[in-house]
Design an enzyme around this catalytic site. Structure first.
Site, PDB file in Angstrom:
ATOM      1  N   HIS A   1       0.829  -1.206   0.000  1.00 61.16           N
ATOM      2  CA  HIS A   1       0.000   0.000   0.000  1.00 61.16           C
ATOM      3  C   HIS A   1       0.864   1.256   0.000  1.00 61.16           C
ATOM      4  O   HIS A   1       1.720   1.436   0.860  1.00 61.16           O
ATOM      5  CB  HIS A   1      -0.888  -0.034   1.251  1.00 61.16           C
ATOM      6  CG  HIS A   1      -1.884   1.067   1.325  1.00 61.16           C
ATOM      7  ND1 HIS A   1      -2.011   1.885   2.424  1.00 61.16           N
ATOM      8  CD2 HIS A   1      -2.832   1.476   0.454  1.00 61.16           C
ATOM      9  CE1 HIS A   1      -2.990   2.743   2.222  1.00 61.16           C
ATOM     10  NE2 HIS A   1      -3.505   2.522   1.032  1.00 61.16           N
TER      11      HIS A   1
ATOM     12  N   HIS B   1      -1.066  10.969  -2.181  1.00 65.78           N
ATOM     13  CA  HIS B   1      -2.393  10.522  -1.755  1.00 65.78           C
ATOM     14  C   HIS B   1      -3.397  11.649  -1.518  1.00 65.78           C
ATOM     15  O   HIS B   1      -4.490  11.653  -2.076  1.00 65.78           O
ATOM     16  CB  HIS B   1      -2.292   9.665  -0.488  1.00 65.78           C
ATOM     17  CG  HIS B   1      -3.623   9.182  -0.004  1.00 65.78           C
ATOM     18  ND1 HIS B   1      -4.391   9.899   0.889  1.00 65.78           N
ATOM     19  CD2 HIS B   1      -4.338   8.069  -0.315  1.00 65.78           C
ATOM     20  CE1 HIS B   1      -5.516   9.243   1.109  1.00 65.78           C
ATOM     21  NE2 HIS B   1      -5.510   8.131   0.391  1.00 65.78           N
TER      22      HIS B   1
HETATM   23  O1  G3P Z   1      -5.977   0.379  -2.701  1.00 67.25           O
HETATM   24  C1  G3P Z   1      -7.007   0.847  -1.996  1.00 67.25           C
HETATM   25  C2  G3P Z   1      -6.656   1.946  -1.080  1.00 67.25           C
HETATM   26  O2  G3P Z   1      -5.410   2.453  -1.390  1.00 67.25           O
HETATM   27  C3  G3P Z   1      -7.700   2.991  -1.139  1.00 67.25           C
HETATM   28  O3  G3P Z   1      -7.631   3.847  -0.082  1.00 67.25           O
HETATM   29  O4  G3P Z   1      -7.194   6.040   0.884  1.00 67.25           O
HETATM   30  O5  G3P Z   1      -5.406   4.348   0.887  1.00 67.25           O
HETATM   31  O6  G3P Z   1      -6.052   5.457  -1.216  1.00 67.25           O
HETATM   32  P1  G3P Z   1      -6.507   4.975   0.113  1.00 67.25           P
HETATM   33 CA    CA Z   2      -4.622   4.287  -2.611  1.00 66.25          CA
END
Ligand code: G3P
Ligand code: CA
Length: 222
Positions: free
Chosen positions: A6, A48
């Site tokens: 992630h 992000h």
């Molecule tokens: O991959 C899914 C996840 O990354 C979505 O949530 O907020 O971490 O971008 P976020």
């Molecule tokens: Ca994401």
């Protein structure tokens, strides 16, 4: 089980930085998940939040800043916000990328950069903006696309089938075994996000998902 890091491998290095992507490479993830946005001068960057305030020394929205201005806003440790090209270069030939389109209007520029960079590792394009995935499907019939969801719906798979997605990414708190089974029955590949605690990872493995998105991808059993 696919292991997806992630924001690179955000448990080990500042999220969405080249250091984080390189850590994901070291951990031999299947995919590094990266968040994509555009600057005011329409350059694609890996970041992000809509605003830079939480993560950098600056204040303001990414879409209101030029790439030059954004690059001056360092993160703790002196990391800079990478461009999509730089991120692809770090992953090329080593790990796949899951590119999450954080805002609408990025399909063509992302496809253009993927083509120009000659990126040859696997790519999944993800988004909460499902119309963008449908748009991508029309432009690239063979693309791998992932529709994101934070809910457990009455019609479990319709949201992804409407978007002609190949994959779904569902918040793990919304997942159950019947839900995963229904998604599989519809022919979809199922990823759970964002699962960090070992007990949660174990639970999600038991649901029969195909991949797990985690800040700590090395905690995911292969
Ligand atoms: O991959 C899914 C996840 O990354 C979505 O949530 O907020 O971490 O971008 P976020
Ligand atoms: Ca994401």
């Amino acid at each position: 089980m696919l292991r997806i890091g992630h924001r690179g491998a955000a448990g080990y290095a500042p999220e969405n930085t080249l250091a984080s992507i390189k850590k994901a490479v070291t951990l031999k993830v299947d995919f590094a998940e990266l968040d994509i946005q555009a600057t005011k001068d329409r350059q694609l960057v890996i970041f992000h939040d809509r605003r830079v305030d939480r993560l950098t020394i600056g204040k303001g929205a990414v879409e209101d800043m030029s790439l030059t201005d954004l690059r001056r806003l360092t993160l703790p440790g002196g990391h800079v916000i990478p461009t999509l090209e730089e991120g692809l270069k770090a992953a090329e030939g080593k790990v796949g990328v899951m590119l999450e389109l954080k805002v609408p209007g990025l399909v063509e520029p992302v496809l253009d950069i993927l083509k120009r960079s000659g990126f040859s590792s696997p790519v999944i394009v993800a988004s909460f903006f499902h119309e963008e995935l449908l748009r991508l499907r029309r432009l690239q019939p063979a693309a791998q696309t992932l529709a994101l969801l934070v809910a457990s719906l009455v019609q479990p798979a319709a949201f992804a089938l409407d978007a002609k997605a190949t994959h779904v990414g569902v918040a793990f708190e919304s997942l159950s075994k019947p839900y995963v089974d229904a998604l599989h029955k519809a022919g979809l590949t199922v990823f759970a996000f964002t699962v960090n605690e070992p007990a949660d990872i174990q639970q999600v493995v038991g649901l029969g998902v195909d991949g797990i998105i985690s800040d700590f991808p090395d905690r995911i059993p292969k």
